[in-house]
Write a protein that holds these residues in place. Structure first.
Motif, short mmCIF file in Angstrom:
data_model
loop_
_atom_site.label_atom_id
_atom_site.label_comp_id
_atom_site.label_asym_id
_atom_site.label_seq_id
_atom_site.Cartn_x
_atom_site.Cartn_y
_atom_site.Cartn_z
N LEU A 236 5.43 10.16 -9.06
CA LEU A 236 4.87 11.10 -10.16
C LEU A 236 4.47 12.48 -9.89
CD1 LEU A 236 1.93 8.56 -11.03
CD2 LEU A 236 3.86 9.27 -12.40
N LEU A 237 4.34 12.85 -8.47
CA LEU A 237 4.05 14.26 -8.18
C LEU A 237 5.40 14.77 -8.52
CD1 LEU A 237 1.33 15.49 -7.40
CD2 LEU A 237 2.10 14.98 -5.05
N VAL A 238 6.43 14.36 -7.93
CA VAL A 238 7.87 14.95 -8.02
C VAL A 238 8.22 15.04 -9.63
CG1 VAL A 238 10.19 14.65 -7.79
CG2 VAL A 238 8.60 14.08 -5.87
N ALA A 239 7.84 14.21 -10.26
CA ALA A 239 8.09 13.87 -11.75
C ALA A 239 7.37 15.30 -12.61
CB ALA A 239 7.88 12.81 -12.42
N LEU A 240 6.14 15.60 -11.95
CA LEU A 240 5.55 16.57 -12.42
C LEU A 240 5.83 18.12 -12.14
CD1 LEU A 240 2.71 17.21 -14.29
CD2 LEU A 240 1.59 17.15 -12.15
N VAL A 241 5.90 18.06 -10.61
CA VAL A 241 6.24 19.38 -10.04
C VAL A 241 7.59 20.13 -10.38
CG1 VAL A 241 6.32 20.82 -7.97
CG2 VAL A 241 4.47 19.10 -8.36
N VAL A 242 8.71 18.91 -10.26
CA VAL A 242 10.24 19.56 -10.40
C VAL A 242 10.19 20.16 -11.83
CG1 VAL A 242 12.41 18.99 -10.43
CG2 VAL A 242 10.96 18.29 -8.47
N TYR B 75 0.94 -1.06 -0.19
CA TYR B 75 0.12 0.00 0.12
C TYR B 75 0.80 1.31 0.07
CZ TYR B 75 -4.16 2.67 1.17
OH TYR B 75 -5.17 3.64 1.10
N LEU B 76 1.65 1.18 0.82
CA LEU B 76 2.72 2.22 0.96
C LEU B 76 3.57 2.75 -0.26
CD1 LEU B 76 2.07 2.38 3.86
CD2 LEU B 76 4.36 2.81 4.53
N LEU B 77 3.79 1.10 -0.97
CA LEU B 77 4.82 1.42 -2.33
C LEU B 77 3.79 2.15 -3.40
CD1 LEU B 77 6.92 -1.98 -2.35
CD2 LEU B 77 7.60 0.56 -2.09
N GLN B 78 2.70 1.90 -3.36
CA GLN B 78 1.63 2.43 -4.08
C GLN B 78 1.53 4.24 -3.98
OE1 GLN B 78 -2.40 1.09 -4.10
NE2 GLN B 78 -2.09 0.00 -6.05
N GLY B 79 1.70 4.50 -2.46
CA GLY B 79 1.67 5.88 -2.37
C GLY B 79 2.91 6.26 -2.77
N LEU B 80 4.07 5.74 -2.54
CA LEU B 80 5.43 6.21 -3.39
C LEU B 80 5.38 6.36 -4.56
CD1 LEU B 80 8.45 6.71 -2.56
CD2 LEU B 80 8.84 4.14 -3.03
N TRP B 81 4.71 5.52 -5.16
CA TRP B 81 4.78 5.92 -6.82
C TRP B 81 3.85 7.21 -6.99
CZ3 TRP B 81 6.76 4.80 -10.95
CH2 TRP B 81 5.96 4.70 -12.19
#
Lengths: 248, 223
Positions: free
Chosen positions: B30-36, B20-26
């Motif tokens: 994704l958020l980092v890959a978008l925001v950065v 479940y946490l790994l899904q959250g990590l994903w």
């Protein structure tokens, strides 16, 4: 022999920075293959004059024609003009993140759109011309000041300019490194390059200049062959300045 | 009362929560890959526009950067997510996070890149222009590479902050790493998933912290 038109023709050039008028009506022609030396006290406007010639400084008034092109016209592609006017700076201004060859190649690739192999070949030739064939892979911080300035000259020469402007090319160099740069300039003159040099190297001026122009307070006070300007100046201001740099 | 290990380091619970946490990590990644990239692009736009000689251009940029650097990102995020609907603007958790983080990070990146560009001596641009390069090409080939190198520690440090910033998205129920951990915590009634999330954050970020440290030392040594 028919007289060729001047490479550089400056008329009524004025430049103000705010309320300070640095150039107050300069007229100057530079003939093909001529080496013109511009001297004068600091603040006399000589560097500004040079920088107006490729519009690094935007003149306030007057006209400048280079090789028949009105360089101040809004229709003139200034980038196209600049690649035909080389410029060498007091502080070299090499790109520190590129090798010597990289410095020379940048404009060849980006401006003249040469492919890599051709650009490398031209850069190699240009560096050989300034005696640095073995330094093509060196970064600027691995080179002495004299070597850096010669790379900068190679960078200008690689574009096969019609004239080269030198803005105090040896002022930032240790005395023992000045000779190598002057030698390159002497070679350039031999090869028939048109040059405008702002410098205090009197020995070099006497030996190599066709004409010396003395500027003071934004005006050309006096000009003529080096022996006349240095040996028998007509104006008191020229005399005072020449005496000062001789004593130095 | 159960022991410390059983409460905070309950391996059975961690094992159950891990997928479940790994899904959250994903989602976090994704958020980092978008925001950065968006933040850097926005920051670059700010830094480049700031070079304009016109005050009318520079002035709003200063306001933009100052405003979003001073505005707490959590407040901004909650405003976008929970405040805007009152104006009839329902934008959803992901969009709120994307917009909020973009505004915040582009202001920071903008300030860093502006400082980087200003750290490059004027003569570099003049030399490049004197060989016929256009202003854009001179910027791309001569100024920016040096600017980025000069502020690399700040850029890496800022990016670290952005990764940590993404945990704020949990407050608007975006199922990133922290949110997943909190869900697992409330389902199991045990804080071990939070500890596990902390470990994952640490493993993810520690190499960059090391890198940053090295960069800072190198910059000091080069000075």
């Amino acid at each position: 022999m028919t007289r060729e038109p001047p490479v550089l023709s400056i008329r009524g050039l004025r430049k103000s920075f705010g309320a300070v008028e640095v150039l107050r009506g300069i007229d100057l022609d530079v003939q093909p293959r001529e080496l013109v030396f511009v001297i004068g006290p600091s603040g006399s406007g000589k560097s500004t004059l040079l920088r107006c010639c490729n519009r690094l400084e935007e003149p306030s008034n007057g006209s400048i024609h280079f090789d028949g092109t009105d360089i101040l016209s809004p229709r003139t592609d200034i980038n196209a003009v600049r690649r035909r006017i080389g410029m060498v700076f007091q502080n070299f201004n090499l790109y520190p993140h590129m090798t010597a060859a990289g410095n020379v190649m940048l404009a060849l690739r980006q401006v003249l759109k040469k492919d890599r192999r051709e650009a490398e070949a031209i850069a190699g030739e240009a560096l050989a011309r300034v005696g640095l064939a073995d330094k093509r892979g060196a970064y600027p911080n691995e080179l002495s000041g004299g070597q850096q300035q010669r790379v900068a000259i190679a960078r200008a020469l690689a574009l096969e300019p019609k004239a080269v402007l030198f803005d105090e090319p040896t002022s930032a160099l240790d005395p023992e490194l000045v000779g190598s740069v002057l030698q390159v300039m002497r070679d350039l003159r031999q090869a028939g390059m048109t040059m405008v040099v702002v410098s205090h190297e009197m020995g070099f001026a006497r030996a190599a200049a066709d004409r010396v122009v003395f500027m003071d307070q934004g005006e050309i006070v006096e000009q003529g062959p080096p022996d006349t300007v240095f040996g028998a100046p007509r104006h008191a201001r020229t005399r005072a300045f020449v005496e000062q740099i001789v004593r130095h | 009362m159960p022991g410390f290990a059983e409460t905070f380091l309950n391996l059975a619970i961690m094992q159950a929560a891990l997928p479940y946490l790994l899904q959250g990590l994903w989602t976090t990644l994704l958020l980092v890959a978008l925001v950065v990239p968006l933040g850097i692009a926005g920051g670059l736009a700010v830094a480049l526009l700031y070079r304009s000689p016109r005050r009318r251009v520079r002035w709003p940029l200063i306001l933009y950067v100052d405003f979003f650097r001073a505005f707490p990102p959590l407040v901004l995020l909650i405003f976008l997510y929970a405040g805007l609907p009152f104006a009839g603007l329902e934008i959803g958790a992901f969009t709120a996070v994307a917009i909020g983080f973009f505004l915040n990070t582009s202001a920071y990146y903008g300030e860093v890149l502006r400082a980087g560009i200003e750290s490059v001596p004027r003569g570099q641009m003049e030399a490049a222009r004197s060989t016929g390069l256009s202003a854009g090409r001179a910027m791309a080939w001569v100024i920016l590479p040096q600017a980025v190198r000069n502020v690399l520690p700040d850029l890496v440090g800022n990016t670290l902050e952005v990764v940590k910033l993404t945990s704020l998205a949990s407050v608007v129920a975006l199922p990133e790493l922290l949110f997943a951990a909190r869900q697992a915590q409330s389902l199991t009634y045990n804080p071990s998933p939070i500890v596990l999330a902390a470990v994952i954050y640490f493993v993810l970020l520690w190499p960059f912290v090391r890198l940053l440290s090295r960069l800072e030392h190198r910059m000091l040594a080069a000075r």
